[in-house]
Write an enzyme that holds these catalytic residues in place. Sequence first.
Site, mmCIF file in Angstrom:
data_model
loop_
_atom_site.group_PDB
_atom_site.id
_atom_site.type_symbol
_atom_site.label_atom_id
_atom_site.label_comp_id
_atom_site.label_asym_id
_atom_site.label_seq_id
_atom_site.Cartn_x
_atom_site.Cartn_y
_atom_site.Cartn_z
ATOM 1 N N CYS A 155 0.845 -1.212 0.000
ATOM 2 C CA CYS A 155 0.000 0.000 0.000
ATOM 3 C C CYS A 155 0.872 1.251 0.000
ATOM 4 O O CYS A 155 0.547 2.257 -0.651
ATOM 5 C CB CYS A 155 -0.947 -0.017 1.193
ATOM 6 S SG CYS A 155 -0.154 -0.219 2.795
ATOM 7 N N HIS A 182 1.055 4.883 9.944
ATOM 8 C CA HIS A 182 0.154 3.819 9.489
ATOM 9 C C HIS A 182 -0.816 3.405 10.588
ATOM 10 O O HIS A 182 -0.424 3.259 11.741
ATOM 11 C CB HIS A 182 1.002 2.597 9.071
ATOM 12 C CG HIS A 182 0.319 1.628 8.166
ATOM 13 N ND1 HIS A 182 -0.679 0.784 8.606
ATOM 14 C CD2 HIS A 182 0.478 1.365 6.846
ATOM 15 C CE1 HIS A 182 -1.098 0.039 7.587
ATOM 16 N NE2 HIS A 182 -0.417 0.380 6.502
#
Length: 338
Positions: A155, A182
């Site tokens: 990602c 994150h």
Amino acid sequence: MSFRIAINGYGRIGQSVLRAIYEGGWQSQFKVVALNELSDIATVAYLTRYDTTHGRFPLPITQDGDHLLIANDRIQVLNESDPARLPWGELEIDLVLECSGAFSNRAMAMQHIQSGAKRLLFSQPAEADVDATIVYGYNHEQLKPAHKIVSAASCTTNCIIPVLDLLDRAFGIENGVTTTIHSAMNDQPVIDSYHRTDLRLTRSALQSIIPVDTGLDRGIDRLLPHLAGRFQCLHVRVPTINVSLMDMSINLGRDTSVAEVNELLRNASEGALQGLLGYTEEPHASVDFNRDARSGVVDGTQTRVSGGRLLKLMCWFDNEWAYANRMLDVAGYWLQTR
Ligand SMILES: NC(=O)c1ccc[n+]([C@@H]2O[C@H](COP(=O)([O-])OP(=O)(O)OC[C@H]3O[C@@H](n4cnc5c(N)ncnc54)[C@H](OP(=O)(O)O)[C@@H]3O)[C@@H](O)[C@H]2O)c1
């Protein structure tokens, strides 16, 4: 033409991929034939029906023996930890979406091929001996029908590579450092608990900002080889359940300004990278990007330039939903290659 898909590992990414197929109108292209998950089918059905991050599934979910029923579609649910024993040949699987995170090597991936699947797409960077590592919108045209094992990168790579490519073409990149901020993941405990390899991952995800290791610098090296060795990358997990922020500090090859950088990225978001890269000048918080399918959204309000060439840039991304949608983009393009 419809392709027969199996999802191996039905956790956050596996579930997001299935949902993205139904919510994104991919059903005519992909028929999900099987899910392989170590949990029982009642839990698989429940976690499909209800999702704290993405809400209720938009269609009725029921079960019939070892099949999950989504409206009129029947999906076989398997519980097999050994890929050599999966019935992919019998089920005529065109592509396994490997979303378990349980292995990253080519040899294990090939067991899915030996079990009868025609191709496998990793939901992670995997080892460098995959046939291709693809960031959709950057290098997907490199996909070939002869490829068997492909990675959809990470990602974070999907967020950063298109941006770095644009900056490098416009200004040249000398070097840089990044910090991925994150959201929490399933490899972290809710309360302190044991972890086999990383002491920091023993700590409660609810209570702390926790630095963890990242392979993003290796991902940049693999995808932008002419910049190999020029990036150092950090990663911290924070106590939110989805959406992340890429913080980049980059030394550019020539002087620039905030306005010039933002114009470059805004133009790309409205042009060649529309739908993959976003640009905003609204005052946002991370939750605004939950279920945003774009690989990254540049926050133009946070762009800074120091001394002419040191650029600071921030880019939001939904680490689950955007990535699941990119896996489908890669799968769709790859399966159509002739
Ligand atoms: N979450 C993200 O934001 C994100 C984004 C991009 C890429 N990724 C990557 O995608 C992969 C999966 O991440 P995730 O967040 O979805 O993890 P997750 O929520 O833990 O899901 C993984 C699932 O796979 C199952 N599993 C483990 N071994 C298996 C096996 N041998 N066969 C079949 N199923 C198996 C796990 O079951 P048990 O729980 O019973 O072990 C779990 O349900 C990782 O490589 C991760 O780095 C994650």
